[in-house]
Design an enzyme around this catalytic site. Structure first.
Site, PDB file in Angstrom:
ATOM      1  N   ASP A 121       0.825  -1.199   0.000  1.00  0.00           N
ATOM      2  CA  ASP A 121       0.000   0.000   0.000  1.00  0.00           C
ATOM      3  C   ASP A 121       0.867   1.260   0.000  1.00  0.00           C
ATOM      4  O   ASP A 121       1.704   1.441   0.880  1.00  0.00           O
ATOM      5  CB  ASP A 121      -0.882  -0.019   1.261  1.00  0.00           C
ATOM      6  CG  ASP A 121      -2.108   0.863   1.154  1.00  0.00           C
ATOM      7  OD1 ASP A 121      -2.066   1.853   0.426  1.00  0.00           O
ATOM      8  OD2 ASP A 121      -3.111   0.547   1.816  1.00  0.00           O
ATOM      9  N   ASP A 122       0.668   2.112  -1.012  1.00  0.00           N
ATOM     10  CA  ASP A 122       1.353   3.419  -1.089  1.00  0.00           C
ATOM     11  C   ASP A 122       2.832   3.297  -1.423  1.00  0.00           C
ATOM     12  O   ASP A 122       3.607   4.221  -1.132  1.00  0.00           O
ATOM     13  CB  ASP A 122       1.227   4.198   0.224  1.00  0.00           C
ATOM     14  CG  ASP A 122      -0.154   4.792   0.456  1.00  0.00           C
ATOM     15  OD1 ASP A 122      -1.091   4.436  -0.273  1.00  0.00           O
ATOM     16  OD2 ASP A 122      -0.293   5.604   1.395  1.00  0.00           O
ATOM     17  N   CYS A 160      -6.751   3.713  -2.809  1.00  0.00           N
ATOM     18  CA  CYS A 160      -6.741   2.284  -2.475  1.00  0.00           C
ATOM     19  C   CYS A 160      -7.908   1.499  -3.072  1.00  0.00           C
ATOM     20  O   CYS A 160      -7.702   0.542  -3.821  1.00  0.00           O
ATOM     21  CB  CYS A 160      -6.737   2.109  -0.959  1.00  0.00           C
ATOM     22  SG  CYS A 160      -5.284   2.754  -0.140  1.00  0.00           S
ATOM     23  N   HIS A 191      -9.819  -3.105  -0.256  1.00  0.00           N
ATOM     24  CA  HIS A 191      -9.796  -2.020   0.721  1.00  0.00           C
ATOM     25  C   HIS A 191     -11.063  -1.996   1.574  1.00  0.00           C
ATOM     26  O   HIS A 191     -11.003  -1.850   2.790  1.00  0.00           O
ATOM     27  CB  HIS A 191      -9.654  -0.667   0.023  1.00  0.00           C
ATOM     28  CG  HIS A 191      -9.724   0.502   0.966  1.00  0.00           C
ATOM     29  ND1 HIS A 191      -8.636   0.906   1.711  1.00  0.00           N
ATOM     30  CD2 HIS A 191     -10.749   1.318   1.310  1.00  0.00           C
ATOM     31  CE1 HIS A 191      -8.985   1.933   2.471  1.00  0.00           C
ATOM     32  NE2 HIS A 191     -10.252   2.206   2.255  1.00  0.00           N
ATOM     33  N   ASP A 203      -0.692  -0.754  -4.873  1.00  0.00           N
ATOM     34  CA  ASP A 203      -1.961  -0.246  -5.407  1.00  0.00           C
ATOM     35  C   ASP A 203      -1.824   1.113  -6.078  1.00  0.00           C
ATOM     36  O   ASP A 203      -2.622   1.476  -6.943  1.00  0.00           O
ATOM     37  CB  ASP A 203      -3.051  -0.215  -4.330  1.00  0.00           C
ATOM     38  CG  ASP A 203      -2.649   0.512  -3.058  1.00  0.00           C
ATOM     39  OD1 ASP A 203      -1.530   1.063  -2.991  1.00  0.00           O
ATOM     40  OD2 ASP A 203      -3.464   0.524  -2.110  1.00  0.00           O
ATOM     41  N   HIS A 204      -0.820   1.905  -5.697  1.00  0.00           N
ATOM     42  CA  HIS A 204      -0.542   3.202  -6.333  1.00  0.00           C
ATOM     43  C   HIS A 204       0.743   3.737  -5.749  1.00  0.00           C
ATOM     44  O   HIS A 204       1.339   3.141  -4.842  1.00  0.00           O
ATOM     45  CB  HIS A 204      -1.685   4.207  -6.113  1.00  0.00           C
ATOM     46  CG  HIS A 204      -2.204   4.213  -4.713  1.00  0.00           C
ATOM     47  ND1 HIS A 204      -1.480   4.705  -3.650  1.00  0.00           N
ATOM     48  CD2 HIS A 204      -3.363   3.745  -4.185  1.00  0.00           C
ATOM     49  CE1 HIS A 204      -2.170   4.555  -2.538  1.00  0.00           C
ATOM     50  NE2 HIS A 204      -3.314   3.953  -2.820  1.00  0.00           N
TER      51      HIS A 204
END
Length: 463
Positions: free
Chosen positions: A17-18, A56, A109, A294-295
């Site tokens: 995540d992130d 997310c 999420h 996810d990004h």
């Protein structure tokens, strides 16, 4: 070189995540990420991979359904996974084809919308460690907590074991799951392991902070917004400041960038535990490993903190696939890829039929030949306002080619163009100057406009 499709490949599906492309294998020599770097040496690293939306829930729903956000109608944190009846998720398709599917950690999420994160449709057993919030990830230890020596409200620096936090316990449970699979070799598995880091708060155990010399952490390289940028492309960094002014001092910025690096190395160590157990059990000989975020994330670039934009730092993600046997090893490909492509790629590798409605493209040709091209352009989008009720006012659609990033901000109802952005990544990979209004780039804008229109012909959500 060929890749042999077979139904009995296992799949280890690792999400985080992130995570930016701040990893050693992506060329950042400062970052300590030996385990993810080793995975890259054993597989194919996609140097130009992009998410469908830098948030997310919509990103993860897109990955898991193989559909773009305009098709899933998920652009915020509260849309359900199954908004339409014809959705077949990636693990659901594996489950239908004889796989044991299991979710440990954060894969979807929106557990708070879908109860138990799409069980039993997607998973053979109920997911674990998938619920809660990032702020709930407080250290769990016996006795008194040691002193917190971090310096901001977004960071914690405690001398605690890995298992004090979510990701340490997720790695532990994933290791136990692999041990269970090794005792049942006749049952292929799809194991999804979702780590919560390096998402806020930056609270990695102290030993991961100690891996970095503060004096060597670089300052923000492009802290100002791009020249001639439309205001709508920016945001208020709500994730950090909750609508309040940005009052970060230089020491705060350094602390946050240090905390992020510590969180990345903490994540890497947990990934390493899972991959090491996969090898110890010799399951690696028949298991495809997929690693993705996810990004991306902004750490002060363009004056922004967090995600929620269409800039390169938000849209670009780390993405690695390792296929046992004859798959390419240690290749870094510049072939454009989308996270949307994971779904059809895994199905083809495992000899499973693709359900209707999948919008990604299989990357198997690139796994065979790193110079192959599957996508001549890839697409990311984000709404404005960021957190809306009902429907967004404006949607920003961004197309990335090998050279260009072009973004159109469209009125959500009329589809009229509100504003544009154009960045030349051959000469300006920091996206510091918006070229969209310069006459000399009119042909480029027109060509990219046509590409973008072809990708967003999906009908708007019925209102």
């Amino acid at each position: 070189m060929t890749i042999k499709a077979q139904e009995k490949y296992n799949v280890l599906f690792i999400a985080c995540d992130d995570l930016r492309t701040d990893l050693g294998c992506y060329g950042n020599d400062l970052v300590k990420s030996p385990h993810i770097d080793q995975l890259a040496r054993e597989g194919v690293l996609f140097d130009k991979a992009y998410c469908q939306q830098a948030l997310c829930a919509p990103s993860r729903i897109s990955v898991m359904t193989g559909r773009r956000p305009d098709n899933t109608r998920s652009w915020n944190l509260t849309a359900p996974i199954r908004r339409t009846d014809d959705v077949v998720t990636l693990p659901e398709q594996f489950k239908k084809n004889g796989y044991f599917t299991q979710d440990i950690g954060k894969i979807y999420h929106n557990w708070h919308v879908d109860g138990h994160a799409d069980y039993p449709e997607s998973w053979s057993v109920e997911p674990v460690m998938h619920y809660g919030t990032h702020n709930d990830d407080v250290p769990q230890v016996r006795g008194k907590l040691p002193e917190n020596t971090a310096g901001t409200k977004w960071t914690k620096r405690l001398d605690v074991p890995d298992e004090a936090y979510y990701d340490g316990r997720i790695a532990q449970k994933a290791v136990e799951a692999l041990q269970g699979f090794s005792g049942n070799p006749g049952q292929p598995f799809f194991l999804a392991v979702g780590f919560w880091k390096p998402h806020l708060p930056f609270n990695a155990p102290e030993k991961y902070w100690d891996m970095y010399d503060k004096d060597l952490i670089p300052a923000v390289y492009n802290g100002d917004p791009p020249k001639r940028i439309p205001e709508i492309a920016l945001h208020d960094s709500w994730e950090f400041f909750r609508g309040e002014p940005n009052t970060l001092s230089e020491s705060d910025v350094l602390e946050l960038r240090h905390g992020y690096l510590a969180a990345v190395s903490f994540l890497d160590a947990q990934v390493g535990k899972v991959l090491s157990e996969l090898k110890r059990l010799q399951l690696d000989k028949n298991t495809i490993v997929v690693f993705w975020s996810d990004h991306g994330f902004q750490l002060g670039e363009h004056s922004l903190w967090g995600k929620n934009s269409n800039f390169e730092n938000d849209a670009r993600v780390p993405f690695i696939i390792s296929v046992p046997g004859e798959g390419m090893k240690g290749h870094k490909t510049g072939s454009l890829a989308e996270l949307l492509d994971i779904y059809p790629t895994l199905l083809e590798l495992c000899g499973i039929e693709e359900p209707e409605g999948i919008q990604g493209k299989s990357l198997v040709p690139v796994l065979k030949d790193g110079n192959a091209t599957v996508n001549d352009a890839v697409f990311t989008q984000h709404p404005r306002p960021m957190y809306y009720k009902g429907k967004p006012d404006v949607m920003g659609y961004s197309v990335r080619t090998d050279r260009w990033r072009y973004t159109e901000w469209l009125d959500f109802d009329t589809r009229e163009i509100v504003d544009r952005e154009l960045y030349d990544h051959y000469y300006d990979d920091k996206e510091s100057i918006n070229l969209a209004r310069e006459k000399r780039f009119r042909k480029v804008v027109d060509e990219l406009h046509r590409k973008l229109q072809g990708a967003i012909v999906e009908p708007l959500v019925k209102r």
